[in-house]
Write a protein that holds these residues in place. Structure first.
Motif, PDB file in Angstrom:
ATOM      1  N   ASN A 306       0.825  -1.201   0.000  1.00  0.00           N
ATOM      2  CA  ASN A 306       0.000   0.000   0.000  1.00  0.00           C
ATOM      3  C   ASN A 306       0.860   1.254   0.000  1.00  0.00           C
ATOM      4  O   ASN A 306       2.081   1.198  -0.180  1.00  0.00           O
ATOM      5  CB  ASN A 306      -0.963  -0.009   1.200  1.00  0.00           C
ATOM      6  CG  ASN A 306      -0.219   0.078   2.533  1.00  0.00           C
ATOM      7  OD1 ASN A 306       0.980   0.291   2.577  1.00  0.00           O
ATOM      8  ND2 ASN A 306      -0.961  -0.093   3.614  1.00  0.00           N
ATOM      9  N   TYR A 312       0.811  -5.630   3.278  1.00  0.00           N
ATOM     10  CA  TYR A 312      -0.214  -6.004   4.248  1.00  0.00           C
ATOM     11  C   TYR A 312      -0.295  -7.522   4.372  1.00  0.00           C
ATOM     12  O   TYR A 312      -0.254  -8.247   3.373  1.00  0.00           O
ATOM     13  CB  TYR A 312      -1.579  -5.450   3.814  1.00  0.00           C
ATOM     14  CG  TYR A 312      -2.683  -5.762   4.785  1.00  0.00           C
ATOM     15  CD1 TYR A 312      -2.706  -5.175   6.048  1.00  0.00           C
ATOM     16  CD2 TYR A 312      -3.687  -6.665   4.466  1.00  0.00           C
ATOM     17  CE1 TYR A 312      -3.702  -5.465   6.953  1.00  0.00           C
ATOM     18  CE2 TYR A 312      -4.694  -6.963   5.363  1.00  0.00           C
ATOM     19  CZ  TYR A 312      -4.700  -6.358   6.608  1.00  0.00           C
ATOM     20  OH  TYR A 312      -5.687  -6.656   7.506  1.00  0.00           O
ATOM     21  N   SER A 313      -0.386  -8.006   5.601  1.00  0.00           N
ATOM     22  CA  SER A 313      -0.521  -9.425   5.907  1.00  0.00           C
ATOM     23  C   SER A 313       0.651 -10.250   5.385  1.00  0.00           C
ATOM     24  O   SER A 313       0.534 -11.466   5.235  1.00  0.00           O
ATOM     25  CB  SER A 313      -1.837  -9.976   5.322  1.00  0.00           C
ATOM     26  OG  SER A 313      -2.064 -11.295   5.715  1.00  0.00           O
ATOM     27  N   TRP A 356      -2.072  -6.617   9.969  1.00  0.00           N
ATOM     28  CA  TRP A 356      -0.844  -5.890  10.295  1.00  0.00           C
ATOM     29  C   TRP A 356      -0.142  -6.584  11.455  1.00  0.00           C
ATOM     30  O   TRP A 356       1.069  -6.709  11.492  1.00  0.00           O
ATOM     31  CB  TRP A 356      -1.147  -4.440  10.655  1.00  0.00           C
ATOM     32  CG  TRP A 356      -1.534  -3.562   9.493  1.00  0.00           C
ATOM     33  CD1 TRP A 356      -2.698  -2.884   9.330  1.00  0.00           C
ATOM     34  CD2 TRP A 356      -0.746  -3.259   8.331  1.00  0.00           C
ATOM     35  NE1 TRP A 356      -2.694  -2.193   8.142  1.00  0.00           N
ATOM     36  CE2 TRP A 356      -1.501  -2.400   7.511  1.00  0.00           C
ATOM     37  CE3 TRP A 356       0.520  -3.648   7.897  1.00  0.00           C
ATOM     38  CZ2 TRP A 356      -1.041  -1.910   6.294  1.00  0.00           C
ATOM     39  CZ3 TRP A 356       0.993  -3.156   6.680  1.00  0.00           C
ATOM     40  CH2 TRP A 356       0.223  -2.297   5.892  1.00  0.00           C
TER      41      TRP A 356
END
Length: 468
Positions: A306, A312-313, A356
């Motif tokens: 992002n 993310y993850s 996160w």
């Protein structure tokens, strides 16, 4: 103030109550001396009944006051005011403790090893002001509110700080939601907590006495007491210096060394409203038909990097979407749905990948609704392992093996799924992960107190008694 009528006042009429009238028989032959004696006797009799009436009324009002005073509810957050240390005498606190705890629910003797917790009564800006927004007490970070509310009516609460083992500092830091993206904005957390510590340390002697080692905070955000949602920033900023000697109840926990858990801590579950679980189970029984094989609803990015430049993850959710997005066995949805618990209760496996942070509210919802949690978060430390047999009620998949998720779940379904589901339906397991108000035996706050009772070596009171 009660005023008794004097002999010079007019006697009361019937409409003003009652009075006692004595008539002394006269002796006509007694003359002036006899009348004087009668007058003295009449006056003495009047004074006797006047004092009798005064004593009776005094006893009546005294007993009424004591009955009313003892039936008052225990002080709440908004009813008690912090007293400066110079005015907070031990006698006063003992008096408060003896009267305010009358209506607290009774626990079995011997539980929690005699643990006593004193709750600081902070000004409303630290906690109750935040409750004006309903979301504050119902979102996934709301364990900070739930623990506080449950402790207020728990028998472990003491109103005498000199007999306390631990001191609870009720500051809500996850209730400030951004109007831009709807996520909690916790930039104020460190300042607000520092202000609370300054207050309690200046008005009471207990913080300075132990340097905060017997004080308890809740940090229910992504990386606990580091108070930042991004791991690199959380690590860089670390835990505030003033909290490093204290005990932190936090949703974040890992099995490896991490700066954000380098403090005495208890891992607690994220908050799920227990009434929402009960409402769902009324419509769909926990042992009902499960027509969804594997379920996930939540944030899944096709391109996970992002604007912050972070993945993310750790790309785990992206791989799940890419690999199983078109697999009919997998029910994957990227958008929010208010009734999503009805999907969980119909599912056999519920995917719980990291976001996160490693932990997720899906862990609690899955267990509470009888869906086998599939934990995809390397090194996660789970809450209350003494009460929740995680290895017997869940499936763990390594992050690197997420592309093999299908075959792994198929293997579990054909081997030990029945045993896992049986363990999962134990009501005590579900109860241990839910916060109730008031606290219920075996629930999440109960587990917190059990964990604190194992840390009584940090209690100044216990150490003082054992050294005598």
């Amino acid at each position: 103030m009660l005023e008794l009528p004097s002999s010079s006042q007019k006697k009361p009429t019937k409409s003003r109550g009652f009075y006692v009238r004595m008539r002394i028989p006269s002796n006509p032959s007694a003359g002036r001396h006899g009348r004087a004696v009668q007058s003295i006797e009449r006056s003495s009799c009047y004074r006797y009944f006047k004092w009798l009436l005064w004593i009776s009324l005094s006893l009546y009002f005294l007993s009424s006051f004591l009955i009313t005073h003892n039936n008052k509810p225990s002080p709440s957050l908004s009813q008690t005011t912090i007293l400066p240390h110079s005015k907070a005498s031990r006698a006063l606190f003992e008096s408060l403790n003896s009267t305010a705890s009358v209506n607290l629910p009774s626990l079995k003797q011997g539980l929690f090893k005699g643990l006593k917790v004193f709750i600081y009564e902070l000004p409303s800006k630290y906690n109750s002001d935040w409750l004006k927004g309903e979301r504050c007490s119902n979102h996934l970070f709301a364990s900070e509110v739930a623990v506080h509310k449950a402790l207020l009516t728990s028998e472990v609460r003491t109103f005498d700080p000199w007999e306390a083992d631990f001191f609870f500092v009720p500051v809500y830091v996850s209730c400030n939601f951004s109007t831009v993206n709807g996520f909690p904005a916790i930039g104020h957390a460190r300042t607000l907590l520092a202000s609370a510590v300054e207050r309690v340390s200046s008005e009471f002697p207990f913080w300075n006495r132990s340097l905060g080692s017997d004080h308890v905070f809740v940090a229910s955000h992504d990386y606990g007491a580091c108070f930042h949602a991004m791991e690199d920033r959380a690590k860089a900023e670390g835990i505030p210096e003033f909290m490093k000697r204290s005990i932190v109840l936090q949703t974040f926990g890992v099995l490896y060394d991490h700066p954000c858990q380098n403090v005495e801590n208890v891992v607690i579950p994220p908050y799920i409203p227990p009434e929402s679980v009960r409402k769902t189970l009324k419509k769909w029984p926990i042992d009902g038909r499960r027509d969804i094989f594997a379920f996930f609803r939540g944030k899944m990015e096709v391109h996970p990097k992002n604007v912050s430049g972070r993945f993310y993850s750790k790309r785990v959710r992206t791989v799940i979407l890419q690999k199983y997005g078109s697999d009919r066995r997998f029910y994957l949805k990227r958008h929010r749905f208010p009734g999503y618990q009805s999907e969980i209760v119909r599912s056999t496996f519920c995917l719980c990948p990291l976001g996160w942070a490693p932990w997720s509210p899906r862990l609690v919802e899955s267990v509470a609704l009888g869906c086998v949690p599939v934990i995809i978060a390397d090194g996660i430390r789970l809450p209350f392992p003494a009460a929740v047999p995680w290895a017997k009620i869940s499936v763990t998949v390594a992050e690197k093996d997420v592309a093999k998720l299908g075959p792994i779940l198929e293997h579990v379904a054909s081997t030990n799924l029945t045993a896992i589901q049986k363990n999962l339906r134990d009501p005590n397991v579900r109860k241990a992960l839910l916060f109730n108000d008031p606290m219920a035996e075996g629930d999440a706050t109960w587990q917190v107190l059990e964990s604190l009772s194992d840390k009584l070596d940090r209690s100044h009171r216990k150490s003082r008694v054992s050294s005598q």
